[in-house]
Design an enzyme around this catalytic site. Structure first.
Site, PDB file in Angstrom:
ATOM      1  N   HIS A   1       0.817  -1.218   0.000  1.00 52.60           N
ATOM      2  CA  HIS A   1       0.000   0.000   0.000  1.00 52.60           C
ATOM      3  C   HIS A   1       0.854   1.272   0.000  1.00 52.60           C
ATOM      4  CE1 HIS A   1      -3.082  -2.815   0.775  1.00 52.60           C
ATOM      5  NE2 HIS A   1      -3.071  -2.800   2.087  1.00 52.60           N
TER       6      HIS A   1
ATOM      7  N   TRP B   1      42.922   4.958   4.905  1.00 51.40           N
ATOM      8  CA  TRP B   1      43.618   3.834   4.298  1.00 51.40           C
ATOM      9  C   TRP B   1      42.700   2.617   4.331  1.00 51.40           C
ATOM     10  CZ3 TRP B   1      48.735   4.759   2.693  1.00 51.40           C
ATOM     11  CH2 TRP B   1      49.312   5.949   3.178  1.00 51.40           C
TER      12      TRP B   1
END
Length: 789
Positions: free
Chosen positions: A264, A615
């Site tokens: 819905h 990193w």
């Protein structure tokens, strides 16, 4: 003139032929609750609307019930039918009698029964001297019965080649993507796509059905407003006061998300968010644009949802399904979901979907709230009526119930006077004292239907007229399940917040959003030890500190754990920048850190990103644009949301010279040299690791020939999982870090967490056991499911 006369005569013949068309409507499951409550009334309304236009009908109720019992039930249902208010009682009785004469009951069990029905229809059409226009089969039966019925219709009850077939299907359409795909494939083997009409009855609600026509008729006024520059947020809400008592067998299988949000509310969302076709009355164009809206939905994650369950639910399940006294259901009866669209029109605009049972009111609405950049120097008392630019600006499609009590379309008077079809919508009369969304009704241009109609009556009419845009195609159905299935799987073992129900909920279910994350506004009281006689629930715990492998352990539920880890990383970053002017952070990939990345991106605005070097701890040997790439995940969930200088981002060089992780390209050595050049002594300020179910960490796996010891800082490794080739920081380099954080989440990690807690340093068997910083600190962050099971 002769040519014109011939054309007029031909047209008259064609019209007469059309008027003689006979339509048979077969209602399967004709004695069930849905049929008795809505569908027979909808079919009666179809007869009232169309019979006078020359269409001929017959109505066939069908079920497994014996003919005697079925005819008895059908007679009672037909007697209870009602006419519109403007039909006089005598005329209504006459129409009901006509409809009853056209309606009959059939017991349909076997293929022979369907063949007999087909012959009855053919005989009726022939007897009345009509041509057969088509047949409508309405499946008001459970989905497990679809395949057998479809097979019987296809083999024994199809109309002739000159007539059409329309097959109407009721939800649920599957439980997840795979089951929906299987059901669609099964039905597709019997019916063509254009023959299938999947019903979502909310698309027949008058306010919902008006969304696209409203957008089309007010296109000029909305063109400049219906976008991210002007819309602050969109709310799609369906609240219910009733609970699930009597329906717990269904609810235990589906829950609120599958029952309401996946269908819905998502369908309504697409009507608001889709691009408006140039021809909004073209079913094909509307369906294509809806599909594009589905495809633009950004994937949902755990942080996109908040879940609740009313307190009496588990007891109802125990009673109705005969579960043991210790049974505690995890099925949510309340959900709030934060959705975003990945397109230019809606980028950054939050769409909030919310539904639940046992709430304080019954109401449904779609609310588009616009940004307000006005500032009014005078006090509110001096504002002129409802036209001050400082008032909230909103458009509301009011589905029904609530304070207003009926469907409506509301537009703030500070926006524009809307256009609606004058024949079917009228301006609401003033109702002094009535307030909606914090404002009096007089603040809105307010319209309601001239005649309220039931959703099923509207949809049955559209089925008759072949309007496919009010129904769900296979493509759109599967696109919806693609969107929802990952979240449903991720929430399957999530304990919902308990709430008392009704007005007593107070602010317990209020939630707020930040970026792409959603959280309850009010924290429930927490305690370290659950109360007597009760099973531990999420609200019974808080962040705990302890020891694990002789190192600090932080344990909590996932949201609190991620928040704690993010705060600790920010504190480490601030400390490093104060001391050294920069912060070197090495991050693992995979799914576990995604929530952390999102938390850092949306909740830590004081983080010193400008001084942070990022990193990678490990990387898969795939191109950087590949979805499997750890760098791609980092880019998607963190880098694109924060301002890290591009020269401070250090992806692993796995893709060199159009090759992946080739030894001769020396990618690992190049990364090691880059670390040595930029990171003092190769000591990262913080390394974030995870732990696999086999005890691996980074991309260092049991029995790995490299990376567990030795002098190499960065190594190429082999993974037992695809993609097999990896690049990873080595254990010696990881152990140089000033701090190492290990994030372990989820019930599947419980077994390895228990095992690793008991072993010594044996990195060849369990690489994670080799993580022991030389002079830094190791901290474990483990959620309750990984720690306690």
């Amino acid at each position: 003139m002769l040519t014109v006369a011939m054309w007029v005569a031909l047209l008259g013949c064609l019209q007469a032929r059309e008027l003689q068309g006979h339509v048979s409507v077969i209602l399967l499951g004709a004695t069930g609750d849905l049929a008795k409550k809505y569908l027979w009334q909808g079919l009666f309304q179809l007869y009232l609307d169309e019979a006078g236009k020359g269409h001929h009908f017959s109505f066939h109720g069908a079920a497994l019930t014996t003919p005697e019992q079925g005819q008895e039930v059908l007679a009672k249902v037909l007697e209870s039918l009602s006419c519109p208010k403007d039909v006089a009682p005598d005329r209504c009785a006459e129409l009901k009698d006509q409809f009853q004469q056209l309606s009959q009951y059939h017991q349909l069990k076997t293929t022979e029964d369907y063949l007999a029905l087909s012959k009855d229809i053919e005989a009726l059409v022939q007897r009345e001297g009509l041509r057969e226009a088509g047949r409508i089969f309405y499946f008001s039966v459970p989905p497990f019965a679809y395949a057998d019925i479809a097979r019987s219709i296809n083999s024994s009850c199809r109309p002739g080649p000159d007539a059409w077939l329309r097959v109407v299907l009721e939800k649920p359409f599957g439980h997840d993507y795979l089951s929906a795909q299987q059901l669609a494939t099964e039905l597709g083997s019997f019916f063509q796509e254009e023959e299938m009409y999947r019903v979502d009855h909310y698309l027949g609600k008058q306010a919902v059905a008006q969304i696209l026509p409203f957008r089309d008729q007010n296109r000029e006024a909305l063109d400049g407003l219906w976008n991210r520059h002007h819309v602050e947020r969109v709310e799609v809400v369906l609240k219910e006061t009733v609970d699930a008592e009597g329906r717990t067998s269904f609810y235990e299988e589906y829950g609120v998300i599958r029952d309401v949000l996946q269908n819905h509310l998502t369908e309504i969302l697409t009507l608001v968010a889709m691009e408006l076709p140039h021809n909004a009355s073209s079913s094909a164009a509307v369906l294509q644009h809806k599909l594009q809206a589905f495809q633009a939905l950004r994937g949902l994650r755990r942080g996109s949802a908040v879940l609740g369950q009313y307190q009496a639910y588990s007891e109802q399940v125990r009673r109705e399904l005969r579960k043991p006294d210790s049974f505690q259901s995890l099925t949510p009866t309340f959900a709030g979901i934060l959705v975003h669209m990945d397109n230019l029109r809606w980028e950054g605009v939050p769409f909030i979907l919310m539904s639940g049972k046992a709430l304080d009111e019954r109401v449904g609405y779609v609310r588009v709230l616009f940004k307000n950049r006005a500032f009014c120097a005078q006090s509110e008392q001096q504002w002129v009526g409802a036209r001050s630019r400082c008032l909230p600006q909103q458009i509301v499609f009011y589905v029904g119930h609530g304070e207003l009590g009926s469907p409506a379309v509301l537009v703030s008077r500070t926006l524009f006077r809307p256009t609606l079809p004058s024949g079917s919508w009228k301006e609401l009369e003033g109702r002094p004292g009535l307030r909606l969304f914090g404002r009096p009704l007089s603040d809105f241009y307010a319209y309601s239907p001239v005649r309220e109609q039931d959703a099923y009556s509207i949809l049955i009419s559209r089925i008759f007229h072949g309007r496919k845009d009010s129904f769900i195609t296979t493509e759109n159905l599967l696109a919806s399940w693609v969107f929802w299935t990952p979240l449903l799987e991720g929430l399957a073992r999530e304990a919902p917040r308990l709430y008392p129900g009704g007005a007593e909920n107070g602010h317990l279910l209020d939630f707020e959003f930040s970026g792409s994350r959603l959280a309850f506004s009010v924290q429930q009281p927490e305690q370290l030890v659950p109360g007597p006689g009760s099973a531990p629930l999420p609200r019974d715990f808080q962040v705990l500190g302890a020891k694990y492998r002789d190192s600090p352990l932080v344990t909590a539920w996932p949201e609190e754990l991620i928040a704690k880890l993010a705060s600790d990383i920010e504190a480490a970053a601030a400390k490093a920048v104060r001391r050294f002017g920069q912060f070197h952070l090495a991050l693992s990939g995979g799914s576990s850190p995604v929530a952390l990345f999102q938390q850092l991106a949306t909740g830590h605005y004081a983080f010193p990103w400008a001084h942070t070097h990022l990193w990678l701890v490990d990387e898969r040997c795939v191109p950087p644009w590949d979805p499997e790439s750890n760098f791609q995940g980092l880019q998607t969930h963190l880098l694109q949301h924060v301002r890290v200088p591009h020269y401070n981002v250090h992806p692993m060089p796995v893709h060199l010279r159009r090759r992946l992780c080739a030894e001769e390209d020396r990618g690992a050595q190049a990364y090691a040299e880059e670390i040595s050049a930029l990171v003092t002594n190769g000591s990262f300020d913080l390394v974030l690791l995870g732990m696999g179910t086999d005890g691996h960490t980074a991309s260092l796996f049991p029995q790995s020939p490299t990376g567990l010891d030795g002098e190499q800082l960065v190594v190429l490794t082999e993974s037992p999982f695809r993609p097999h080739h990896r690049m990873s920081l080595s254990l010696p380099l990881i152990n140089r870090a000033r701090e190492v954080a290990v994030l372990v989440m989820g019930r599947p990690k419980r077994e390895i967490a228990t095992l690793v807690s008991r072993v010594g340093r044996q990195p060849k068997k369990w690489p994670i056991s080799g993580v022991r910083p030389d002079s830094g600190q190791l901290v474990w962050y483990m959620d309750y499911e990984a720690f306690l099971g």
